[in-house]
Structures are given as C-alpha cells and as structure tokens.
Design a protein around this motif. Structure first.
Motif, short mmCIF file in Angstrom:
data_model
loop_
_atom_site.label_atom_id
_atom_site.label_comp_id
_atom_site.label_asym_id
_atom_site.label_seq_id
_atom_site.Cartn_x
_atom_site.Cartn_y
_atom_site.Cartn_z
N GLU A 146 -1.67 6.87 0.71
CA GLU A 146 -1.61 5.45 0.41
C GLU A 146 -2.06 4.68 1.65
OE1 GLU A 146 2.15 3.93 -0.97
OE2 GLU A 146 1.30 1.97 -1.36
N ALA B 45 7.92 6.21 5.60
CA ALA B 45 7.94 7.35 4.70
C ALA B 45 7.01 7.07 3.53
CB ALA B 45 9.36 7.59 4.19
N GLU C 115 6.26 7.94 -0.78
CA GLU C 115 6.88 8.37 -2.03
C GLU C 115 6.03 9.30 -2.89
OE1 GLU C 115 5.76 5.17 -1.38
OE2 GLU C 115 4.88 4.26 -3.17
N HIS D 9 14.91 4.33 -0.97
CA HIS D 9 13.69 3.58 -1.31
C HIS D 9 12.61 4.51 -1.87
CE1 HIS D 9 10.73 0.25 -0.66
NE2 HIS D 9 9.90 1.29 -0.52
N GLU D 10 12.35 5.59 -1.15
CA GLU D 10 11.28 6.50 -1.61
C GLU D 10 11.68 7.16 -2.92
OE1 GLU D 10 8.73 5.85 -0.04
OE2 GLU D 10 9.66 5.04 1.76
N HIS E 256 11.18 4.84 -5.83
CA HIS E 256 9.76 4.69 -6.20
C HIS E 256 9.36 5.64 -7.33
CE1 HIS E 256 7.77 1.72 -3.78
NE2 HIS E 256 7.97 2.31 -2.62
N GLU F 273 6.62 -2.54 -4.46
CA GLU F 273 7.34 -2.63 -3.18
C GLU F 273 8.47 -3.66 -3.22
OE1 GLU F 273 7.25 -0.36 -1.31
OE2 GLU F 273 5.30 0.59 -1.56
N ASN G 155 -4.53 -1.98 4.15
CA ASN G 155 -3.42 -1.53 5.00
C ASN G 155 -2.78 -2.66 5.79
OD1 ASN G 155 -3.17 1.25 4.39
ND2 ASN G 155 -5.15 1.55 5.40
N TYR H 158 6.76 -6.97 0.89
CA TYR H 158 7.99 -6.18 0.77
C TYR H 158 9.23 -7.08 0.68
CZ TYR H 158 6.03 -1.51 1.70
OH TYR H 158 5.37 -0.30 1.62
#
Ligand code: B3K
Ligand code: ZN
Length: 896
Positions: A125, A266, A268, A301-302, A305, A324, A388, A396
C-alpha cells in the motif's frame, strides 16, 4: 525512481477498469539481488464499458517475457509509457503471462519487495505492488491470488503469504517452496509475502460461530519473549469485533509478522499483517505503558481492517478515509472499552475520558496544524500528486472524528444498523465514502446530505459560543455560530452540520437538568445541539440560576471552540465540570492563556510572573484524590509546543520556550511539597502489569518528577536518580531518565551513558535514547545547542539513515518535538533539515517526505525565521532528482 513533477491526479477523473483480473498465479524465485517473479493473469473484459486495452502499471521492473494466451506478445499488441503498459487484448477473456526480475536488496525505499536483516518482506500500500510485477495496481482491481514462494531453506526457513497454506516441500539445491491461496478476492495493495528466519508464538482460539482458528505472531528468535502482549491484543480485538459489530475472522489462520525496517506502523495485508517491530514487541523492561497501549491499538486497528478495508475496500485512493477514518474510530472505541473494563464501574468514565483526551491532543496538535497549512485537504481529497503524502492526520484522525459525529448523531444502535447495511450491500466490493454515508442515512431514515460536506470541505471550523441568562423568564440562550477559514483552493465554505454537546453547570458545581424550548422531555444534563446554520440560538427553559455553560463536551466535533471565559470561570470549570473531557480542556485553556502571556512578556523582555490563581487551580487538581491519577496526569500536562505554535501569531519558538521553562520551574518550585507528597502515595508495588490503574499512577509519578527536576528541587532530583538506579520496568526507567534529561542536573549525562550501556544491543529501546536527546530543552544555559548533539548522534554506530525508526527517533524528534532548538535564530537547524531531506530522499522518498513536512507551516513564523526557511525550502525544491513525494511537499509549501 519516478519522474520529477508528478502530475496531479484528480478524483473526478475516475474511470472503471476495462479488464478485470479474476485470478492471478504468482511465482517468486526469491534471491536478494535477482528475484524472478512470474505472473499469470486471468483477465476478463468489463462489458459495461467501451472496449479498451488492458492497462498494467509497473515501476523499476526488468521484463524477461510477456505472453498472451501462452504465445509471446507481438510487439504491435503492446504500447508502453512512463510507468504503464497497455496490451490490446481481443475477445472477452485472455491469459497474460509476465516474467520480471527485481532486486529486493537494492530496494531502499521499503516499498515493494525488500530485504531486511536477511529476510524478504513486502509493503504494497499504496502503490508498491507495481514495483513487484506489472499489474492493474489500483484498489478497485480485486483478484483471487495464488502465490508460490521459492527460497533458500537455510536463510529463509519460513515462507508466508496471504490466506491458507496449501502445499509445501523441499526443492533441489537447498531450496524449498510453499504455496498459499487466498480465498477472498483482494486488491494488490493487500498482497504480502514474508520469507525469513522467524519463530512464532501460536494460539488456537474459537470464533463466535465455533470455528477454530490459528493465530501466529512471527518474530526473530530472540524476541519470542516479547510477543505475549501482541497476541493478547489480537485475541481481545477479535472478541470485541464479534461482540460490538458482529464481525468474525473469516480465515482459518491469521498472522502478524514483526520487521525492523518499516516505513510506518503496520499493514493490514489479508491474513498476514506486517508490523513495524515497535508495535509488536513488548516486555516490561523494554516497553513502556504507552508502548503497550500503542501495540494494543495498532494490533486492533490492523485486525479491524479485515472488514473495514479488506472485505469492503476503496474504489480509488481518494476514498482512503472510507477505510482509515472508520478503522481509527473502531480502534479508538475498542481501546476506550478495554480501559473502561479494566478500570471497573467506578473508574470507567474517567478511563474513557483519558483515552479521548489522548486522541484529541494528537488531533489538535497535528491535524489542526495540517488543516491550517499548505497541505490542507478534505478528508476525501480532490487531487494529489503522490498518494503516499495523503496518509495524513486529516484522512485518519479527522476522518475518525467524522465517523464519531455520525455515531453521536445516530446513536450506537443506529450506527450499528448502518454498518450492518453497509456490509450487506457492499461485502466484496470496492466502494466510495458516499456509499458508506448512504447506508448510514438509509438505515436510519436520516438525511445526511449536509453532513457530506465534512467529506469535501477542508479547514478546521471555528464555533463561537455566547450565552445570556434572563432571570425574569428563567431562561438561558446559547448563541452558536460557525465559520471555516479559507484553505488552499477552497475559499468559499458552506455551513456544516456540527453536533455540539452542551451542559449547564449551576453555582454549586452540579449540572442543571436541561429543557430545550419547544421540547417537553427534560432531565438530561448533556444535550447534543445540531448546529447547521451559520448562526443559531438555542433557548433552555426553567433555568433557576445563572449557569456556567460547558460547551463541546467530550469534544463532540473537530472544531475550534471560541468561548469567552475569564480566569475565574476557567478555574471553576477546572474544579467542577462534570464532563471529564471539558474539565481537562478548561485546564488546558487556562494554561494556554498563561503561557501566551508569559511568551509575550519574554519576547518583550518583561519580567515573567505566573498568576497565583493559576497555581492555586493547579494545586487543587494535583491534590484532588477523588480524581484518578491518569486523569490528573492529563490535566497537569501543559499543551504541547506544536499546538501552542499554532495558537501564536506569528509563532516565535524562542520566547515560547522561555515561557514554558519558566512556568514548569514555577509549578515545580511552588508546589514542590505537594509533588513530593504525591510521589510518595503513587508508588506501585508488585510485578509489572499493563493495567490502566498502574499506568495512571506511573504517569502521574513521572510527571511529578518532571516538574521537580525542571525546578531543580534537590529531593525531586534525588528521587529521579533513585528511581533510575533501581527501575524494574521501562516506564519507570524512561520516566526517570526523561526527568533528568529535562533538567540542569549534571546527573543527566551519567544517566544517559548508563542507559546506553544497558541497552546497546536493543534497537527499539535505543530509539527512546535517541529521541530523548533530540527533544531535550536547554535547562542548563551553558549547554551546547541540541543540533550539535543530534549531529554527533548521527555518527553513533547504532544510528542509520536506512532505518525509518531511527530517523523518526532522532531527526523526527528534533524537527517536530524541539521547536526552539530546531528554529534556532541562525538558521542552522534549517540548513541541517535540508541536508537530511535531500540525503533521505535519495534512498527513501516516503520517509524523506515525512521529514520534509516539518517545515510546511513555515509561514506561521516570524519574518526573520521565514526568510531563513524559504532559502532552505528552495534549496530542497531545486535539488536534482527529487522524488514526487518531496516535490509535492516543498512545492505546496512554496506556493503563494
Ligand atoms: N494501511 C496502512 C498504511 C499504509 C501507508 C502507505 N504509505 C496502515 C494502516 O493504516 O493500517
Ligand atoms: Zn489503517
């Protein structure tokens, strides 16, 4: 490297794919310098739109072969441009075969396939997959993946990819292979592979529907004793998502892998989350309470997802907040619930408030600044040059606030109904933010058209509140108005729908029951008012005495509240507001006012005097044993320098630092006996456990040491030294060390040396050591500028520009957490910044762009500082071969 001056991509330009990739078989012959990737794409034409070629994206790839339906592609069939390749496929379906060669070992950008400590890892990603092979590398291209990994068995005994392991075995020449199949179609950004020497902590758990699943946390061998907390966090996350949202793990196996070199927190990837080691590894003597808390929330969080992001994904990258913002909101709710449960009934409300305060602190310091600068964008941006750069606090954190407002407006049950509808309509699809809000509207029969403006409008709204009491009619009228300042490219702002939670406090400190004019039900003490016009009045009836309003309780909307309150009223709310968040906020407002006056006095060379009523209000908080320690620690932590800089016009970090040091010393000196007495009551005995009650006591104890050390109170320094000499866990160790470093005590160097000696081989702990030094204030007026220390640390053997954690710890802390030193009047900090941004950009544009952003709000500073910054911004902008990432940041900063 991509071309310079990347074009701007527009949200309005979205077009659907002409070809779907229904399935892909990938084969990796892994080799550090020459990995060969063979892919077979089973393509089918999208008959809904006019015929067009198959468009594949690629970057830094060496093509070894290209076939269509097994036959080498005729040259006339293929057109190629910068980063893309089009194949004119015939008919309704075709199989495309591509063989590419890549060099993971020379991939310093950590995007795509790269090598870290001898193992292979991926990060795809947002657009890393195209650095692995040619593919329609965009989130709406959802494909079933089968992946075969082949590698040297000795150096890479563990071979992992998404989904289920279906086959594995030895091969000739000391190599081996494993084949993985992911049953769920997914976009390429969720692809992952790991081939490395790792060991796993394993647990088998049963899901709500009774399926047994295997959970694994993979780490390097020496770190197995630091995986327990991540595993517990994963199990708690699974349970929570089942209970609160009815969402269950959909795979037989779920893996977390820790890697030392990683650009962000991290990732997902479906069934194979890859984590920065910082958010996995913890044991009491290497990780602080805050580390434990972060690990719990990032693991959650991950994991979350898997539904919000993976099962339902984004149609295009402009919709990033769809996954997000929603997932941050989910992880915030999860952490608050975990804290509340641990704190028990009596402490639950305070524990939730403490979590809310933490989140709002970040939002105000980082997102408000972003919204007020050249990078300001709506949570769903309209254009970008480099995606990015848009993994931002706006997408977020503000995105999570927007979801939270929906939750507030619709209620927990209405929100859950909206979520259920969202999954029932869109499971397995790539959708937009409109699709999400439509589900919330439909499930609740609630018109959310005006609410959608939160998705399209940038900038932090100001809400002005003013109240008037009418004794004759026993009524209280609250006038609310809103205004959003212009942001780049958006001058005309429309009024938003803003939920404003309000309470009225009586003179005895108790909340009054509320009855709004035109409504019958009375009795609640907090009401959510819906501000939808530019200006609106709300009249409360049966108000027996003139109240003190408490507005924006729980921070019910991401806005700046302008409410005229004198010191006495702030002190009153600091002592009595029944809304814990607003009680904290009253303390912050009072502190901000005092600090800004001290700053003006320092700038003008006047004597600095801290108002006695502020010290008294602070003392009352300090000694209020009815307040839990975690809350008191929050309330007595001064607003961050980053936040204060946003509140100054123009910002001048040098006098601000003088003011902060003066205030800390004054609070340390005047309250020395209170702090010391507090320290004695707070000691935690028994073995370390990560628990909010213990963590709160440690946080408050460490804060006490900070004030005492700043003021040079001998007993306080002695306490810090004693705590440092015998610390049993990292929270106490680093708390004592921080207090010593942030003091004029000569003991600080010895303590830094001892800490280094003890943890010289522990990269994550050393990050704390780097960060403390880079963020140090100059309490000792004879000490050298911090920049000299930072330069010296850059040549320390433990430092490396190639490792993002090291860059964030040393350079990031200096640029962001030490404004007075970074913005030194001679411009030395800026020249150093430009050198580092340019050097970093050559190896890792994402990390360089993050560092580049530390000067984007340069127009807030004094003219003298601005002139010095401009020179360096222009130097970076003019550097040859600059990445699109950094180009976008500096060009936007320099645009008028
Ligand atoms: N989705 C990733 C972030 C990817 C960042 C790419 N530059 C982590 C997360 O938000 O969960
Ligand atoms: Zn995320």
């Amino acid at each position: 490297m991509k071309t310079e001056h990347a074009p701007s991509i527009q949200r309005s330009d979205y077009t659907p794919l002409a070809w779907n990739v229904d399935g892909v078989d990938l084969h990796f012959a892994l080799d550090p310098a020459a990995t060969v990737v063979t892919s077979r794409l089973r393509c089918s034409r999208n008959t809904q739109i006019a015929p067009a070629p198959l468009r594949l994206l690629g970057e830094d790839l060496e093509v070894l072969g290209l076939t269509v339906d097994g036959v080498e592609a005729a040259p006339g069939l293929v057109t190629q441009g910068e980063g893309w390749l089009e194949i004119a496929l015939e008919g309704r379906s075709a199989e495309v075969g591509i063989v590419t060669r890549i060099n993971p070992q020379s991939n310093t950008s950590l995007s795509g396939l790269y090598v870290s400590r001898g193992g292979f890892f991926t990060q795809c990603e947002a657009e890393g997959f195209r650095r692995i092979t040619w593919f329609p590398d965009r989130p709406d291209a959802m494909t079933r993946f089968t992946v075969t990994l082949e590698a040297d068995a000795a150096s890479c005994p563990v071979l992992l990819s998404n989904g289920n392991l279906i086959e594995q075995g030895p091969l000739a020449g000391g190599r081996h292979y494993a084949r993985w199949e992911d049953p769920f179609p997914k976009p390429s950004y969720l692809f992952a592979l790991v081939a490395a020497k790792l060991v796993a902590l394993e647990r088998r758990v049963t899901t709500a529907s009774g399926r047994e699943v295997l959970l694994q946390v993979w780490v390097e061998e020496g770190n197995l004793d630091r995986t327990e907390h991540a595993m517990d966090s994963l199990i708690h996350s699974m349970r929570w998502d089942e209970e609160v949202f009815g969402l269950e793990l959909d795979l037989d196996r779920f893996m977390i892998v820790a890697v030392s070199d990683f650009n962000m927190g991290a990732m997902e990837n479906k069934g194979l989350n890859i984590f920065n080691a910082k958010y996995v590894l913890a044991k009491p003597d290497t990780a602080t309470d805050v580390d434990y808390e972060h690990i719990e929330s990032v693991v959650a969080h991950e994991y979350f997802h898997n539904w919000t992001g993976n099962r339902v994904t984004c149609r295009d990258w402009f919709q990033l907040t769809l996954k997000e913002g929603l997932t941050v909101f989910r992880d915030q709710q999860f952490s608050a619930d975990m804290l509340a449960v641990a704190a028990g009934d009596a402490g639950a409300a305070s524990a939730r408030a403490v979590k809310r305060i933490d989140d709002v602190r970040v939002l105000r310091a980082v997102q408000f600044a972003e919204d007020a600068g050249p990078m300001a964008h709506p949570i769903r941006p309209d254009s970008y040059q480099e995606i990015n750069n848009f993994y931002t606090a706006t997408v977020y954190e503000k995105g999570a606030e927007v979801i939270r407002m929906l939750h507030t407006l619709l209620g927990a049950e209405g929100f859950r109904n909206g979520m259920d509808l969202y999954f029932s309509y869109h499971d397995g699809q790539a959708v937009t933010c409109d699709d999400f809000v439509d589900c919330m509207a439909e499930a609740n029969g609630h018109d959310l058209d005006q609410f959608m403006r939160w998705y399209s409008q940038a900038g932090t709204p100001h809400v002005k509140a003013a109240g008037a009491y009418d004794a004759a009619s026993r009524s209280y009228t609250l006038m609310l108005s809103q205004h959003t300042p212009p942001t780049p490219g958006q001058t005309d702002k429309q009024p938003l729908l803003i939920p404003v939670a309000v309470g009225l406090i009586g003179p005895d400190g108790r909340d009054l029951p509320l009855r709004l004019e035109g409504e019958n039900h009375a009795g609640v003490t907090t009401r959510v008012l819906e501000l939808s016009e530019v200006e609106q009045s709300f009249r409360f009836l049966d108000v027996a005495v003139e109240p003190v309003p408490s507005v924006l309780r729980g921070f019910s909307a991401p806005v700046i509240l302008d409410l005229a309150e004198d010191d006495a009223r702030l002190a009153f709310r600091m002592a009595h507001d029944t809304d814990a968040f607003n009680r904290w906020d009253a303390a912050q407002r009072f502190a901000e006012r005092v600090i800004l006056v001290l700053t003006a006095d320092a700038a003008a060379g006047r004597t600095l005097a801290v108002p006695a009523d502020f010290v008294a209000a602070f003392r009352a908080l300090l000694n209020d044993a009815a307040l839990d320690p975690a809350f008191r620690a929050q309330a007595m932590t001064l607003p961050s320098e980053g936040y204060l800089i946003e509140r100054m016009q123009p910002a001048d970090p040098a006098p601000l630092r003088v003011a902060l040091m003066h205030l800390m010393r004054a609070l340390g000196t005047h309250l020395a006996d209170d702090w010391l007495a507090l320290c004695r009551t707070l000691e935690v005995t028994g073995p370390y456990r990560y628990h909010p009650t213990d963590a709160g006591r440690r946080a408050l104890g460490n804060l006490a040491l900070k004030y005492l050390a700043a003021a040079g109170v001998p007993e306080g320094l002695a306490w810090a030294q004693a705590q440092f000499a015998r610390f049993g866990n990292m929270t106490e160790g680093v708390g004592a060390l921080a207090a010593l470093v942030q003091s004029a005590s000569p003991a600080r160097e010895a303590a830094l040396g001892a800490f280094h000696a003890r943890y010289r081989d522990d990269a994550l702990v050393l990050d704390k050591w780097f960060a403390l030094q880079a963020g140090a204030w100059r309490w000792d007026a004879t000490a050298a500028p911090v920049l000299e220390r930072v330069r010296a640390l850059m040549v320390d053997p433990a430092f490396s520009l190639a490792n993002p954690n090291k860059v964030y710890a040393l350079l990031g802390s200096f640029f962001r957490a030490n404004p007075a030193e970074f913005h030194a009047a001679d411009g030395s900090g800026y020249a150093f910044w430009a050198d580092q941004v340019i050097a970093l950009d050559a190896r890792n544009p994402q990390v360089a762009a993050r560092m580049a952003r530390s000067l984007e709000n340069w127009q807030r500073f004094t003219p003298a500082l601005q002139a010095l910054i401009r020179v360096q911004l222009e130097r970076v902008a003019g550097a040859t071969g600059l990445s699109p990432d950094v180009t976008e940041i500096v060009e936007k900063a320099l645009a008028d």
